[in-house]
Design a protein around this motif. Structure first.
Motif, mmCIF file in Angstrom:
data_model
loop_
_atom_site.group_PDB
_atom_site.id
_atom_site.type_symbol
_atom_site.label_atom_id
_atom_site.label_comp_id
_atom_site.label_asym_id
_atom_site.label_seq_id
_atom_site.Cartn_x
_atom_site.Cartn_y
_atom_site.Cartn_z
ATOM 1 N N GLU A 1 -6.605 -4.736 -2.649
ATOM 2 C CA GLU A 1 -7.808 -5.038 -1.622
ATOM 3 C C GLU A 1 -7.355 -6.312 -0.531
ATOM 4 O OE1 GLU A 1 -10.528 -3.547 -1.465
ATOM 5 O OE2 GLU A 1 -9.512 -2.320 -3.008
ATOM 6 N N LYS B 1 -5.469 -4.224 2.038
ATOM 7 C CA LYS B 1 -6.171 -3.526 2.955
ATOM 8 C C LYS B 1 -6.912 -4.138 3.909
ATOM 9 C CE LYS B 1 -7.493 0.011 -0.752
ATOM 10 N NZ LYS B 1 -7.097 1.045 -0.091
ATOM 11 N N GLU C 1 -4.953 4.246 5.707
ATOM 12 C CA GLU C 1 -6.082 3.221 6.102
ATOM 13 C C GLU C 1 -6.771 3.509 7.134
ATOM 14 O OE1 GLU C 1 -7.315 0.665 3.828
ATOM 15 O OE2 GLU C 1 -5.988 2.019 2.695
ATOM 16 N N LEU D 1 0.975 -1.227 -0.106
ATOM 17 C CA LEU D 1 -0.048 0.137 0.211
ATOM 18 C C LEU D 1 0.673 1.267 0.010
ATOM 19 C CD1 LEU D 1 -2.638 -1.159 2.699
ATOM 20 C CD2 LEU D 1 -2.987 -1.027 0.145
#
Length: 262
Positions: A167, A170, A213, A119
């Motif tokens: 995804e 996350k 996040e 990320l």
């Protein structure tokens, strides 16, 4: 030349945890800042035995140079500092508690760290690597021993974005925040009861995710309070003071390979 030199990047991820662990140990080891995104980790002067850093699963992490040997991996380096200091409180003395800490650190390294690195690199590093001229990038790639790490550098260069990995990363961050929250639910201050490497390693990887996040931390009061305690810890503050950029939480370079088995 100093007997031991710690080469580190901006205080983020493994460099943050290692710098803080060094302060906790009280050892007098010279620290030298290097730029991971310029490939400087792979061109350390005086490094003769480089297997440990060449094959580090951590990717672009800090390196301790001792007698020509490059020692790597944040958890192992923190253990080394603790052992050299005669036990500074970074590792539990109880055998079971020590095993529990190492299991936690392994899960941090294998699940959380690759997710955070993916990320962070997508958000901050990809545009830097993509903008490099061909000669500069080739010089970096040619200096990297690990085929897997070269591939992660090349993906950044080629602007490769894997939606599934994005995804999954996350989700893994959110899962680990939940795991920390559950661990602290009994009122303890630190993950293992007493402060340990597990706190530094986990915090160092979660810290940049508080911005990227933020939703993963919503309602996680125990985790948030724990992160505030770590942020205020003198060793962490001293580590953060070594930053050469305004926001070291944005400093990423290709990190651990994402676990193929989830």
């Amino acid at each position: 030349m100093a007997a031991e030199i710690l080469y580190h990047g901006e205080p983020n991820g493994p460099s943050l945890s290692v710098l803080a662990a060094l302060v906790e140990s009280g050892l007098d080891i010279e620290c030298r800042h290097i730029d991971f995104l310029r490939g400087e980790r792979h061109r350390i002067e005086g490094a003769a035995q480089t297997l440990a850093s060449d094959m580090a699963v951590e990717g672009e992490g800090p390196v301790l140079l001792k007698d020509g040997e490059t020692m790597s991996e944040a958890v192992f380096l923190a253990q080394y500092f603790d052992d050299c200091a005669g036990g500074c409180g970074l590792q539990p003395s109880d055998a079971y508690a020590h095993w529990e800490m190492m299991m936690w650190c392994r899960q941090t390294t294998e699940r959380l760290a690759p997710a955070v690195a993916y990320l962070g690199n997508m958000a901050y590093s990809q545009k830097v690597v993509t903008a490099m001229d061909e000669d500069s990038f080739s010089a970096i790639i040619d200096s990297i021993f690990s085929e897997d790490l070269r591939a992660r550098w090349q993906d950044l260069r080629d602007d490769v974005v894997d939606a599934a990995k994005l995804e999954d990363s996350k989700a893994k961050v959110a899962q680990f925040v939940e795991r920390v929250e559950d661990k602290l639910a009994d009122g303890r201050d630190w993950l293992m009861g007493d402060f340990s490497i597990a706190d530094l390693e986990t915090y160092a990887w979660l810290r940049p995710m508080a911005e990227l996040e933020a939703s993963a931390f919503t309602g996680k009061t125990h985790c948030s309070a724990w992160m505030e305690r770590l942020e205020a810890r003198p060793s962490v503050q001293k580590a953060l003071a070594r930053a050469t950029t305004d926001n070291p939480a944005h400093a990423f370079a290709p990190g651990p390979e994402i676990n193929r088995w989830g």
